[in-house]
Each structure stands twice: as C-alpha cells, then as structure tokens.
Design a protein around this motif. Sequence first.
Motif, PDB file in Angstrom:
ATOM      1  N   PRO A  32       1.371  -1.250   0.269  1.00 35.24           N
ATOM      2  CA  PRO A  32      -0.350  -0.412   0.230  1.00 35.24           C
ATOM      3  C   PRO A  32       0.969   0.938  -0.456  1.00 35.24           C
ATOM      4  O   PRO A  32       0.115   2.995  -0.738  1.00 35.24           O
ATOM      5  CB  PRO A  32      -0.933  -0.124   1.710  1.00 35.24           C
ATOM      6  CG  PRO A  32      -0.574  -1.531   1.847  1.00 35.24           C
ATOM      7  CD  PRO A  32       0.268  -2.084   0.729  1.00 35.24           C
ATOM      8  N   GLY A  80      -4.595  -4.192   1.799  1.00 36.32           N
ATOM      9  CA  GLY A  80      -5.515  -3.202   1.837  1.00 36.32           C
ATOM     10  C   GLY A  80      -7.193  -3.374   2.315  1.00 36.32           C
ATOM     11  O   GLY A  80      -7.497  -3.095   2.451  1.00 36.32           O
ATOM     12  N   SER A  87     -11.032  -3.170   5.895  1.00 40.05           N
ATOM     13  CA  SER A  87     -10.261  -3.041   6.533  1.00 40.05           C
ATOM     14  C   SER A  87      -9.419  -3.565   7.478  1.00 40.05           C
ATOM     15  O   SER A  87      -9.907  -4.722   7.421  1.00 40.05           O
ATOM     16  CB  SER A  87     -10.283  -1.052   5.507  1.00 40.05           C
ATOM     17  OG  SER A  87     -10.565  -1.190   6.876  1.00 40.05           O
TER      18      SER A  87
END
Length: 402
Positions: free
Chosen positions: A248, A262, A362
């Motif tokens: 990320p 992510g 997430s």
Amino acid sequence: MSLRRAVLLLALLLSSSVSAAELQTVSIALIEYANDPRYREDVIDARYQAQPWGRLDTAVELAMKESRFAAQKNGVKFELAKYDVDELSRLPALMRRLQAEGTQFLLLDLPAEGVKLAADAAQGSGTVLFNLSALENNLRDADCYANLLHIAPSRRMLTDAMAQYLISKKWKEVLVLHSDTEADQRYLDSLQASAKKFGLDLVALKSYTLGNDPRQRYQNNIALLTAKYDYDVVYVVDSRGEFAVDVPYSIIKPRPVVGASGLVADWWHWAWERNGAPQVNKRFKKKAKRQMTGFDWSAWLAVKVIAQAMLDLPTSDNRAVTAESLFHTIRSESFKLDGAKGYPLNFRPWNNQLRQPVFLTSLNRVIGRAPIDGFLHPMNNLDVLGSDHDEGRCQLNPGGSL
C-alpha cells in the motif's frame, strides 16, 4: 425441607438423569493438518488480512455450547473429537476409522489436497463433510463431491465481490501484481474470470518475487513493478498475504490497493456491527482471547448448520437423527440459516456451496458488503457471487443421497 418437597425434587433429578442418559449422540470430528503452513507461528503472529489467526477448535466448541439446549430439547447431545494428521496421505485411513466408529459429521480444516483425499475416502459412507477453509474453485467444480458441503466461500466468490465493488466505484483500470506459485496462479485465474464477468480492465499482470535479492529487483521492488502503467487501483494476488502487506505505501502512484492487503474481500470480520454479529464476536473473543476470522466463522457455522437441520426435522424423526436425514434437510430449498451476516443462508444445490454475502474489509472496518446494490440475479442475488448453476462441471442431484 418438607418430605413432599424432597420427594418431588428427587423425582425431578431422577427424571433429568434418565432424560440425559437417553439423549442420542451426534458425533462430530474436527480434522486438522498438523503441518499446515497457514498455521505456522510466524504467520499467525503477523495477523495477515483474510488469513487464519488461530486454530478452529474454539469456534466449534462455542457453537456446540450455544446449540446444546436446542439439541437437548430434541433428544440429542453433541460429542466432539479432534484429530491432527501430520501427513495428508494418512487421511484415507483416518476416514475409514471414523466411519467404522460411527462418526457422522467431519469438519475439515485442511488444504485443498487434504479435502480431496478425505472426500474421496468418504464417498458413499453416509458421512457428511464440511469444508471449513479451502477456497479452491475446483472443489466446487470438477472435484466436487455429493457429501461435501462448503462453508468457506470459493476464491471466485471473493474475487467477484471485489470486482463488484471496483465497478461500483468506477475503478475499472486495474494493475495486477501476482506471484508464480501454483496457489496464486489459481487465484489469478479467478480474478481474470471475475474481471471478464463484471467488466474490469486488467491493464497489466506483473509477476513479483518475495524477498530482497538484488538480482531480482524488477520482481521484488514494488516501486519498479508499479511505475510504468496508468491505473485506478492495484490488485495484489497473494494467497499467503506476506508480500501484500508492503504494497500500500510502496507503490509509485497514489492509488488504492486491494486484494490481499488494503481493501480485502473476506467472509467475516470482527468489526461487522449488524445482524447480531457483535454478540457472536464478543462471545468468541471471550473464549479465544482474540478476534474472530472468516475461518473461525466457518467452523462456528458448520455446527450451526447441523443444529438447525436437526431443529427442522419433522417431530417424528427427532428421536432417530441420522447423518442422512440431516443431510437431506440441509440440502432442501426450504433450509434457511442465520449466520449473523444479514441474509438467510442455504446451500447451492448444484455444488453444495453455502450462499453467503462477502464483506469488503480494511484492517479494522467493514467498508462494504457484496452483493453490491445493483448487481442482481433472477433467482437469488447471492448467486451473483461465484459460479452459477449453468457454469462449471459440478451438477449435483438436489435429491441425491450420501
């Protein structure tokens, strides 16, 4: 205490003990691979997204505890045994042993190869198997089995869920990072099928290598891998999760990262706050001393499936619960189950896959839930995730026997 009250209490205790003695035993075995790389200590400690965070026996025990009163009401008690195999080749012998002992339900926390070995050995045995953790599409396709029920989603269901989300956000141009391992090649095949189905444009497929060898800098340097192309999002195909964690904040362009890090498609998350999920998560955390994952949810739900099927049996059948009778109940169109995910759950008759929504997550939040609004199916909207009835090579007989 008066004599009359003492006599009544004694009668009640004797009645209870007789009832307990008369309970029919439903035997459940949890089968694990002792050398499963998914449960290596360093992997567990890393807490990778959409990976197991611990063994699944705690979730099984929790579900049995939650279901025991309903079971007793119907004249049944659950009995759990746990088996570890140090070599997958020993699974057929274990299957024969458990069949001889009368074990009715087998919960398989095994890699795909082990699930196939176990299912091969259990064909025609009258035993029901639950796949808790193997995501491979082939187990729902060419290598499907009549008595093998899949609680864990297929990899295709997870990539379909992510593809829907990306389309809904208009992030259609996708740069894919993948390894050349067999597992990630199967994962990539699934992503490509989902992209074709929903209209994603995979602008480039870039192969990576895990490690820091300077001779492989064009395959292990994330900046170099992501510098050349234009894209809306980076999709990391990483079935282990180890490479993905570094992606990320290592890419060149400021773009979202999805896939194995992510934003991740998962079938359970401890941060889901609706449909009774907080209570499930709280009970699990209290018992396991950690958060609940999709793998734990699979184990928990497998027991719930058995318990719900038992409750759904006609009253006259409750005193003679068999794996065969429960199996037919589970696979009937009328079977419905609450999995704390907001949809009534049941099994697809053509490949024994549990219909279920998939979360887009997430690290500490559920961002969305698929099917995404607007993605519809003529029969059941959950069937927009994964292989539909006219796809694949598994076409089980809905009324078939074990």
